[in-house]
Design an enzyme around this catalytic site. Structure first.
Site, PDB file in Angstrom:
ATOM      1  N   GLU A 152      42.575  32.184  29.746  1.00 16.07           N
ATOM      2  CA  GLU A 152      42.002  32.515  31.053  1.00 16.07           C
ATOM      3  C   GLU A 152      41.871  34.032  31.213  1.00 16.07           C
ATOM      4  OE1 GLU A 152      43.120  31.736  35.769  1.00 16.07           O
ATOM      5  OE2 GLU A 152      44.670  31.610  34.233  1.00 16.07           O
ATOM      6  N   HIS A 153      42.965  34.754  31.003  1.00 19.82           N
ATOM      7  CA  HIS A 153      42.960  36.217  31.060  1.00 19.82           C
ATOM      8  C   HIS A 153      43.293  36.759  29.676  1.00 19.82           C
ATOM      9  CE1 HIS A 153      44.412  34.840  35.103  1.00 19.82           C
ATOM     10  NE2 HIS A 153      43.449  35.650  35.501  1.00 19.82           N
ATOM     11  N   HIS A 175      53.537  32.853  38.261  1.00 18.30           N
ATOM     12  CA  HIS A 175      52.755  31.903  39.062  1.00 18.30           C
ATOM     13  C   HIS A 175      53.458  30.563  39.192  1.00 18.30           C
ATOM     14  CE1 HIS A 175      49.058  33.657  40.457  1.00 18.30           C
ATOM     15  NE2 HIS A 175      48.862  34.254  39.310  1.00 18.30           N
ATOM     16  N   GLN A 185      51.642  36.930  35.108  1.00 17.79           N
ATOM     17  CA  GLN A 185      51.136  35.556  35.155  1.00 17.79           C
ATOM     18  C   GLN A 185      52.251  34.528  35.064  1.00 17.79           C
ATOM     19  OE1 GLN A 185      47.745  34.840  35.908  1.00 17.79           O
ATOM     20  NE2 GLN A 185      48.272  36.942  36.432  1.00 17.79           N
ATOM     21  N   ASP A 227      42.526  40.270  39.580  1.00 18.07           N
ATOM     22  CA  ASP A 227      42.907  39.300  40.595  1.00 18.07           C
ATOM     23  C   ASP A 227      42.509  39.742  41.997  1.00 18.07           C
ATOM     24  OD1 ASP A 227      43.945  37.290  39.089  1.00 18.07           O
ATOM     25  OD2 ASP A 227      46.046  37.782  39.445  1.00 18.07           O
ATOM     26  N   HIS A 236       3.156   6.601  28.414  1.00 15.66           N
ATOM     27  CA  HIS A 236       3.109   8.060  28.453  1.00 15.66           C
ATOM     28  C   HIS A 236       1.743   8.551  27.970  1.00 15.66           C
ATOM     29  CE1 HIS A 236       7.409   7.866  29.042  1.00 15.66           C
ATOM     30  NE2 HIS A 236       7.534   9.185  29.038  1.00 15.66           N
TER      31      HIS A 236
END
Length: 435
Positions: free
Chosen positions: A327-328, A262, A259, A361, A420
């Site tokens: 995230e992961h 990235h 990761q 992924d 109502h």
């Protein structure tokens, strides 16, 4: 990698540091994005083409912004056969997983004359954004389009930037065709998001936009949210590995770097109770970085957002994992299934030493478009649910309404909403007149 002993002060500092990566903290770009969005909203194609010529392709026009059938065929001729076969294998797994998420309408009637239910309706049109430029992500094409098509979305369009030659990467085009995209448009950035949100002379308006992108894409999605639905505002990628003394340090190091490569804002964190594992993972990381092709990006990512965190106990480690809400999340412990039951916050959870993050992924089937920057506390991965909406169904017979009218009228009057109460009362005026 830096090794730090976990305490309450560091936890707070860590969370503050990680949150700085959020698109919400890049307000210096907001005015620029807002101007682009408004320009496309008011000027349509004219603005879209002007911005596309500026940032991507000078030759764009109404006649060529949509990918043609000939371009799709050319992509199939150019794509590596093994890559196409791999895309198809992956697609099969992704479809099988997302098919299980599909929901159906339900209705529940009673002898008293009531019927309640939920009507599930697919969105009319969805727009999916796939990043382009230097990176090529056919996997993101599959992850965006498949759940939309399984949900039953009538029209799924895809936006992706093209090169200076007006061509879209063959793998991206083939993935779009294999997944079932109804149309692909050669446009990127904030202008593509605005075009799909508001529609132009060439681009149809959609009801929801999903998919990751750079900071301009993320802020554009934020700007159009409310006019259309969005999945979330994605930030930089992140991985957290929770490991004990039994973990393989070489595997852990490799996964952290998967990761970190990235981008420079990516985060890679190991939380462990073992000082020995911490030391050995740090050594393995140093060894890998020297050999990997994106070592400059990886090193900056690790320098800024990479940590090895030493916890006093597995309970403290799990608490930290839930605070970060990564995230992961990889759980590499002696009993990962037991530990997994204690996890509340994570986008995707990978169990055991052979469930490395790239499996998710590319191939396993679950969606890889995941909540980032701690938003896994309240957001979920992209799924079939993102492409449907639900309507409540209510039916009461006269007799069923009569049996509860007193309660409804009383409740409404207590809220001083007499109209109502009257809406129910008028239906029984005939009885009151007879009485």
């Amino acid at each position: 990698m830096r090794t730090v002993r976990l305490d309450e002060a560091f936890k707070k500092d860590l969370l503050d540091t990680l949150l700085k990566r959020s698109p919400n903290n890049y307000e210096q770009y907001s005015d620029t994005v807002a101007k682009i969005v408004e320009q496309v909203r008011t000027e349509g194609d004219r603005a879209l083409f002007e911005l596309t010529r500026k940032f991507d392709w000078e030759g764009v026009s109404a006649a060529n912004i949509q990918v043609t059938e000939e371009e799709f065929q050319e992509a199939y001729e150019k794509i590596d056969e093994r890559l196409l076969a791999t895309i198809r294998k992956s697609l099969k797994n992704i479809r099988a997983y997302h098919e299980k998420q599909k929901q159906y309408s339900w209705f529940d009637s009673t002898p008293q004359g009531t019927l309640l239910g939920q009507k599930v309706t697919p969105l009319r049109a969805a727009g999916v954004y796939v990043p382009g430029g230097k990176a090529v992500y056919p996997s993101s094409v599959l992850m965006n389009i498949v759940p939309a098509k399984i949900a039953g979305v009538e029209q799924v369009i895809m936006a992706t930037p093209c090169g200076k030659d007006g061509k879209v990467n063959p793998a991206v085009l083939c993935a779009a065709r294999e997944a079932g995209a109804d149309a692909v448009y050669k446009m990127g950035g904030a202008q593509a998001i605005a075009a799909m949100a508001f529609g132009t002379e060439s681009i149809p308006r959609v009801d929801k936009i999903t998919g990751p992108g750079n900071i301009f894409v993320a802020l554009a999605k934020k700007a159009v949210s409310g006019y259309v639905g969005i999945d979330s505002i994605a930030g930089p990628s992140e991985i957290l590995v929770l490991a004990d003394e039994g973990a393989n340090p070489r595997y852990v190091a490799a996964d952290l770097l998967s990761q970190a490569e990235h981008d420079e804002l990516a985060s890679a964190i190991l939380v462990t109770t073992s000082p020995e594992l911490a030391r050995r993972v740090s050594e393995e990381v140093d060894g890998f970085v020297e050999k990997l092709s994106r070592r400059e990006i990886i090193q900056k990512s690790l320098d800024n957002y990479g940590w090895i965190l030493l916890a006093d106990s597995m309970e403290d480690a799990v608490e930290t994992v839930n605070l970060i809400a990564s995230e992961h999340l990889e759980i590499v412990t002696r009993n990962p299934f037991e530990v997994m039951m204690k996890i509340r916050n994570a986008g995707a959870i990978f169990l055991g030493e052979y469930s490395s993050e790239p499996l998710g992924d590319y191939f396993a089937g679950p969606n890889h478009i995941l909540p980032t920057n701690g938003t896994a506390k309240f957001f979920s991965p992209v799924s079939v649910d993102d492409f449907v909406k639900k309507s409540s169904i209510i039916y009461y017979s006269r007799e069923a309404l009569e049996s509860v009218r007193g309660d409804i009228e009383y409740f409404a009057e207590q809220e001083q909403l007499t109209a109502h109460a009257n809406s129910v009362r008028v239906r029984f005026e005939d009885q009151e007149q007879e009485g």
